[in-house]
Design a protein around this motif. Structure first.
Motif, PDB file in Angstrom:
ATOM      1  N   ASN A 348       1.008  -0.938   0.084  1.00  0.00           N
ATOM      2  CA  ASN A 348       0.410  -0.215   0.255  1.00  0.00           C
ATOM      3  C   ASN A 348       1.018   1.197  -0.284  1.00  0.00           C
ATOM      4  N   ASP A 376       5.373   6.605   4.483  1.00  0.00           N
ATOM      5  CA  ASP A 376       5.075   6.760   2.887  1.00  0.00           C
ATOM      6  C   ASP A 376       5.114   8.650   3.231  1.00  0.00           C
ATOM      7  N   ARG A 395     -12.855   1.910  -0.124  1.00  0.00           N
ATOM      8  CA  ARG A 395     -11.087   2.467  -0.520  1.00  0.00           C
ATOM      9  C   ARG A 395     -11.689   4.035  -0.209  1.00  0.00           C
ATOM     10  N   LEU A 409      -5.904  -4.204   4.325  1.00  0.00           N
ATOM     11  CA  LEU A 409      -6.607  -3.754   5.640  1.00  0.00           C
ATOM     12  C   LEU A 409      -7.439  -4.745   6.488  1.00  0.00           C
TER      13      LEU A 409
HETATM   14  P1  ADP Z   1      -6.599  -0.912  -1.740  1.00  0.00           P
HETATM   15  O1  ADP Z   1      -5.101  -0.570  -0.834  1.00  0.00           O
HETATM   16  O2  ADP Z   1      -5.909  -3.002  -1.898  1.00  0.00           O
HETATM   17  O3  ADP Z   1      -7.596  -0.131  -2.358  1.00  0.00           O
HETATM   18  P2  ADP Z   1      -6.620  -1.705   1.862  1.00  0.00           P
HETATM   19  O4  ADP Z   1      -7.590  -2.499   2.531  1.00  0.00           O
HETATM   20  O5  ADP Z   1      -4.962  -2.059   2.011  1.00  0.00           O
HETATM   21  O6  ADP Z   1      -7.016  -1.246  -0.092  1.00  0.00           O
HETATM   22  O7  ADP Z   1      -6.608   0.157   1.396  1.00  0.00           O
HETATM   23  C1  ADP Z   1      -7.747   0.164   1.768  1.00  0.00           C
HETATM   24  C2  ADP Z   1      -7.707   2.189   1.781  1.00  0.00           C
HETATM   25  O8  ADP Z   1      -6.766   2.823   2.215  1.00  0.00           O
HETATM   26  C3  ADP Z   1      -6.888   1.912   0.763  1.00  0.00           C
HETATM   27  O9  ADP Z   1      -8.109   2.414  -0.559  1.00  0.00           O
HETATM   28  C4  ADP Z   1      -6.787   3.709   0.026  1.00  0.00           C
HETATM   29  O10 ADP Z   1      -8.073   4.726   0.736  1.00  0.00           O
HETATM   30  C5  ADP Z   1      -6.537   3.599   1.516  1.00  0.00           C
HETATM   31  N1  ADP Z   1      -4.987   3.445   2.344  1.00  0.00           N
HETATM   32  C6  ADP Z   1      -4.744   2.842   2.257  1.00  0.00           C
HETATM   33  N2  ADP Z   1      -2.844   2.977   2.901  1.00  0.00           N
HETATM   34  C7  ADP Z   1      -2.746   3.852   1.849  1.00  0.00           C
HETATM   35  C8  ADP Z   1      -1.349   4.396   2.489  1.00  0.00           C
HETATM   36  N3  ADP Z   1      -0.236   4.225   2.601  1.00  0.00           N
HETATM   37  N4  ADP Z   1      -1.714   5.940   2.236  1.00  0.00           N
HETATM   38  C9  ADP Z   1      -3.290   6.145   1.793  1.00  0.00           C
HETATM   39  N5  ADP Z   1      -4.179   5.785   1.791  1.00  0.00           N
HETATM   40  C10 ADP Z   1      -3.792   4.108   1.885  1.00  0.00           C
END
Ligand code: ADP
Length: 446
Positions: A348, A376, A395, A409
């Motif tokens: 991510n 990040d 998302r 997540l």
């Molecule tokens: P995906 O990455 O497949 O969309 P995740 O469950 O891993 O699904 O993450 C859910 C949401 O959390 C992401 O769609 C994004 O909106 C947000 N997100 C997760 N990690 C980050 C990150 N490092 N920086 C910004 N937004 C993030």
């Protein structure tokens, strides 16, 4: 004291004016022409006057006594005169307040009686002070509730005893209790009881029967697990067929575009199905952890290798910051699952990072935890989105153009719980995000 009050009230409000009437009557009869009546009138007047003086003296003595104990600064004559009336008014108000309090008590009792949620009130010594019929029904016949009984009569399980002890020290607790055939959700809420000078709070315990909810949840999880498993085979078939067509078969140029679109859709479906079946394996308890001794330095270096191709493709560099002395640290964990959790956070971080930026992975000892953080310089997450990103399929609207399933997540959160750890997030819009996974160090040290 309780007896003195009506006596005092009676004295203050006594109709001593009746003696005045006797004096007045006697004085009137004193002017009668008949000497016998005159003498009787005079005697009545004297008797009335004597009693009146005595009564007034007594009354003043009582009033002075009352005034002495009253916390008022000015104890003057006016107050002495108005006190009896004020006292009566106070008595009436007292009665009204008592009636009102009794009515409110009655309403509270009715609410408790008709509530589906079980309620048990424990005092600072964990003695049952109150309970409602639902509490007895939900706890079943193996617990007999009684006012004045110790809490152990209601909750005997070691976990319940531990949690109630914690609640009595001020921590709100929640746990699930199995009372065959029921499943109960128990919440223990400590609160400071009014008028109780004790170091320990009282505890309100609520009980909900969640047997039906749990059965529905299990059915839902099984359905998802079966459906995703069944869908994987045909989707794989489609993918292989499309790849064969792309590689060998004679396809018209217009057809190639369609094949590419089909392949992208199939790849996305495969990703989704893998995440869904992984999540349902964790949720249904089918996934069992297999912890083994690991060396921190070697483990972290290895696990970072998995995301190297993605980092290269995105032109993002990944830095490792291992606290001094931790390289050789021995710990226990299921390597597959820990890598899966870290991979999700790291991929991510890379996915949402701008090209040319750096993602930093840190491992630290933090009190009882071994803390892994992934930071990040991406877009950050708004407060509103941050509340929901651990939900399945959520998302943030701002990342809709970036591929993903919205399940990564949710998997991280479930794996963290499975490892008895926790996940934390620090983020600032426009600046970046740091996800921290804390693993209980006591359980991880070999
Ligand atoms: P995906 O990455 O497949 O969309 P995740 O469950 O891993 O699904 O993450 C859910 C949401 O959390 C992401 O769609 C994004 O909106 C947000 N997100 C997760 N990690 C980050 C990150 N490092 N920086 C910004 N937004 C993030």
């Amino acid at each position: 004291m309780a007896k003195a009050r009506p006596d005092l009230t009676q004295r203050m409000t006594t109709p001593w004016w009746a003696f005045g009437l006797a004096v007045a009557g006697g004085a009137l009869l004193g002017g009668h022409p008949d000497p016998v009546v005159r003498v009787l009138g005079g005697a009545a007047a004297a008797w009335g006057a004597g009693l009146l003086v005595a009564r007034v003296r007594k009354h003043r003595a009582v009033m002075t006594q009352v005034l002495n104990v009253l916390p008022v600064p000015e104890k003057d004559e006016d107050l002495l005169r108005t006190l009896p009336r004020a006292w009566s008014a106070l008595k009436e108000e007292n009665l009204l307040l008592r009636t009102r309090a009794e009515a409110e008590d009655q309403i509270r009792r009715q609410i408790l009686t008709h509530l589906n949620t079980g309620v048990v009130l424990l005092d600072q010594d964990q003695t049952i002070r109150l309970y409602n019929p639902s509490a007895q029904t939900i706890l079943g016949t193996s617990s007999s509730l009684g006012i004045g009984d110790p809490s152990v009569m209601a909750f005997r399980e070691p976990e319940s005893l531990r949690n109630l002890d914690q609640a009595c020290r001020g921590a709100a607790m929640e746990w699930t209790l199995k009372r065959n055939p029921r499943s109960l959700r128990v919440r223990a809420i400590p609160f400071e009881a009014p008028l109780q000078a004790s170091a320990h709070p009282w505890v309100l315990v609520t009980l909900d029967d969640i047997t039906r909810q749990e059965a529905l949840e299990t059915t839902r999880q099984k359905f998802i697990a079966n459906a995703s498993h069944e869908l994987k085979t045909p989707v794989t078939g489609i993918r292989i067929a499309v790849e064969n067509l792309q590689e060998g078969a004679l396809v018209l140029p217009e057809g190639e575009t369609s094949l590419r679109i089909i392949l992208r859709a199939v790849q996305r479906m495969t990703m989704l199905l893998e995440d869904i079946s992984e999540l349902s394996r964790i949720e249904t308890g089918a996934l069992r952890l297999e912890p083994r001794p690991l060396r921190l330095g070697a483990f972290v270096h290895d696990s970072l290798e998995n995301t190297r191709p993605q980092a290269l493709a995105a032109n993002v560099s990944v830095d490792l910051d291992l606290a001094p002395g931790l390289e050789e640290l021995a710990f226990q964990a299921d390597p597959l699952r820990l890598v899966q959790l870290l991979d999700n956070l790291l991929s991510n971080a890379i996915k949402f990072s701008p090209s040319g930026s750096t993602v930093t992975v840190k491992v630290n000892r933090e009190g009882p935890w071994l803390a892994w953080s992934v930071a990040d310089h991406g877009p950050g997450i708004s407060e509103k989105d941050a509340e929901r990103i651990f939900e399945r399929f959520y998302r943030a609207p701002s990342v809709r153009g970036i591929p993903g399933t919205g399940l990564g997540l949710a998997i991280v959160k479930h794996l963290a719980v499975l490892m008895r750890g926790e996940v934390d997030l620090h983020t600032e819009l426009g600046k970046g995000s740091t996800f921290i996974f804390r693993l209980p160090a006591a359980e991880t040290m070999g």
